[in-house]
Scaffold this active site. Structure first.
Site, PDB file in Angstrom:
ATOM      1  N   ASP A 155       0.854  -1.188   0.000  1.00 39.90           N
ATOM      2  CA  ASP A 155       0.000   0.000   0.000  1.00 39.90           C
ATOM      3  C   ASP A 155       0.897   1.247   0.000  1.00 39.90           C
ATOM      4  O   ASP A 155       1.749   1.393   0.878  1.00 39.90           O
ATOM      5  CB  ASP A 155      -0.884  -0.043   1.268  1.00 39.90           C
ATOM      6  CG  ASP A 155      -1.905   1.083   1.320  1.00 39.90           C
ATOM      7  OD1 ASP A 155      -1.848   1.992   0.474  1.00 39.90           O
ATOM      8  OD2 ASP A 155      -2.757   1.050   2.220  1.00 39.90           O
ATOM      9  N   ASP A 209      -3.645   2.152  -5.407  1.00 35.57           N
ATOM     10  CA  ASP A 209      -2.326   2.106  -4.746  1.00 35.57           C
ATOM     11  C   ASP A 209      -2.139   0.888  -3.854  1.00 35.57           C
ATOM     12  O   ASP A 209      -1.254   0.862  -3.009  1.00 35.57           O
ATOM     13  CB  ASP A 209      -2.097   3.391  -3.930  1.00 35.57           C
ATOM     14  CG  ASP A 209      -2.829   3.384  -2.598  1.00 35.57           C
ATOM     15  OD1 ASP A 209      -3.917   2.775  -2.524  1.00 35.57           O
ATOM     16  OD2 ASP A 209      -2.313   3.968  -1.633  1.00 35.57           O
ATOM     17  N   GLU A 210      -2.970  -0.122  -4.052  1.00 36.00           N
ATOM     18  CA  GLU A 210      -2.960  -1.252  -3.131  1.00 36.00           C
ATOM     19  C   GLU A 210      -3.079  -2.584  -3.858  1.00 36.00           C
ATOM     20  O   GLU A 210      -3.886  -2.704  -4.783  1.00 36.00           O
ATOM     21  CB  GLU A 210      -4.230  -1.137  -2.284  1.00 36.00           C
ATOM     22  CG  GLU A 210      -4.023  -1.060  -0.808  1.00 36.00           C
ATOM     23  CD  GLU A 210      -5.380  -0.959  -0.133  1.00 36.00           C
ATOM     24  OE1 GLU A 210      -5.788  -1.933   0.494  1.00 36.00           O
ATOM     25  OE2 GLU A 210      -6.040   0.094  -0.280  1.00 36.00           O
TER      26      GLU A 210
END
Ligand code: TTP
Ligand code: MG
Length: 356
Positions: free
Chosen positions: A9, A103-104
């Site tokens: 993350d 973003d993960e």
């Protein structure tokens, strides 16, 4: 053997990108979002978080909490590009990747020396993209995600069979995947506040009260989670083509273009960590008619010389070439990831080959 799952993350994603690109914002409280009275915080830098500035908060409230807050408008295209760069790095460490958000991601890796891999991924994302990430490592998705949240920013947390109980038991129930404020309220009514309380509750009563969800919560409270990664659909095909400024009759020029395409395609295959089985050459003629011819390899491949050899062979033997050529292209399909024993066996069995 236990699975090895990483949850990755990016830290304060949008704000970190803005701080990366504008040195004046570094080490300062930054919120990304609209400046107007109706503006909302998409995210806040770690310098702004101690003031209580959070995602989804109104910008007015954020400014009240932190007088020095610098408000920066977002740039979605830039974040998408940065996200893509991160996923490209991740793809060079695993074929099994589940994208959760911009973003993960979850990654499943085979190598038991996962610490070395995690450190390398963190270093590459820092050196090549200029961002820090937090990583959780564990033997299932629930615990890996939980782990990445324990130390932030730039964290690395491992939950294994030895420390799982000590970590889980004292946590509040909202740490369990999918338990939102409403569910917390319901659980509190039953006297359940901590994960340990769930463990001590009657499994069947939980199931009776919350159905399937109750059973899941009970399993999660012991750190059990058998969910597989939901991996991205494999790219269907990759291709290169070019329309010439003038129609071409010289076969050598066509060969040259095929070679250029081969170099680019090899690069893309390597970047995406793919092999191809089927190659198609496409020609568009001066009268705009289009023809394609394909061949399938006996063994999957990713080499530019092979792409060139095969496409040249197709051009020489499968097309009549009576008209000038306006466009020439190569596309590769039937793509597979290397080291996938199941897929490899399928492709080897393929009875189509070059000499047919
Ligand atoms: P998150 O990963 O939830 O947050 P983050 O990366 O900013 O911070 P953290 O260090 O805690 O991971 O979300 C990623 C990006 O998604 C975030 O930078 C901005 C965007 N986002 C929104 O636009 N609105 C929201 O409500 C949230 C939660 C995120
Ligand atoms: Mg994030």
């Amino acid at each position: 053997m236990d699975r090895i799952i990483l949850h990755v993350d990016i830290d304060a994603f949008y704000a970190s990108v803005e701080q990366r690109d504008n040195p004046e914002l570094r080490n300062k409280p930054v919120a990304v979002g609209g400046k107007s009275d109706r503006g909302v915080v998409t995210t806040a830098s770690y310098e702004a978080r101690p003031y209580g500035v959070r995602s989804a908060m109104s910008m007015i409230k954020a400014k009240q909490l932190c007088k020095d807050l610098i408000i920066v408008p977002g740039n979605r295209e830039k974040y998408k590009k940065t996200s893509k760069e991160m996923f490209n790095i991740l793809h060079s460490y695993s074929n099994k990747i589940e994208k959760i958000s911009i973003d993960e991601a979850f990654l499943e890796i085979q190598d038991e020396n996962y610490l070395k891999i995690v450190r390398e991924i963190k270093k590459r994302i820092k050196d090549e993209i200029g961002l820090t990430i937090s990583v959780g490592v564990s033997y299932n998705k629930f615990l890996a995600k939980l782990a990445s949240d324990i130390e932030k920013p730039n964290g690395l947390t491992i939950i294994n069979r030895d420390n799982v109980d000590a970590i889980l038991k004292p946590m509040q129930v909202n740490k369990i995947f999918g338990v939102g404020p409403k569910m917390v309220e319901e659980l509190n009514k039953l006297g359940i506040y901590y994960i340990e309380d769930i463990r001590n509750y009657d499994k069947y009563l939980l199931e009776e009260k919350f159905g399937k969800r109750g059973k899941e919560i009970y399993e999660f409270s012991f750190g059990k989670d058998t969910r597989d990664l939901e991996c991205d659909e494999l790219t269907q095909s990759i291709g290169e083509e070019e329309t010439f400024s003038e129609d071409i009759s010289d076969i050598n020029k066509l060969y040259e273009k095929l070679y250029e395409h081969s170099i680019n395609l090899e690069k893309e295959l390597l970047r995406k960590n793919l092999l191809y089985n089927t190659l198609t050459v496409k020609l568009k003629y001066s009268d705009f008619s289009v023809e394609t011819r394909s061949m399938t390899l006996t063994l999957p491949n990713d080499n530019k010389d092979k792409i060139y050899e095969l496409s040249k062979y197709i051009l020489d033997h499968r097309f009549i070439l009576e008209k000038d050529v306006r466009l020439i292209g190569i596309s590769l399909s039937n793509l597979i990831y290397p080291e996938d024993p199941f897929q490899m066996s399928i492709s080897i069995k393929s009875d189509d080959n070059l000499t047919k």
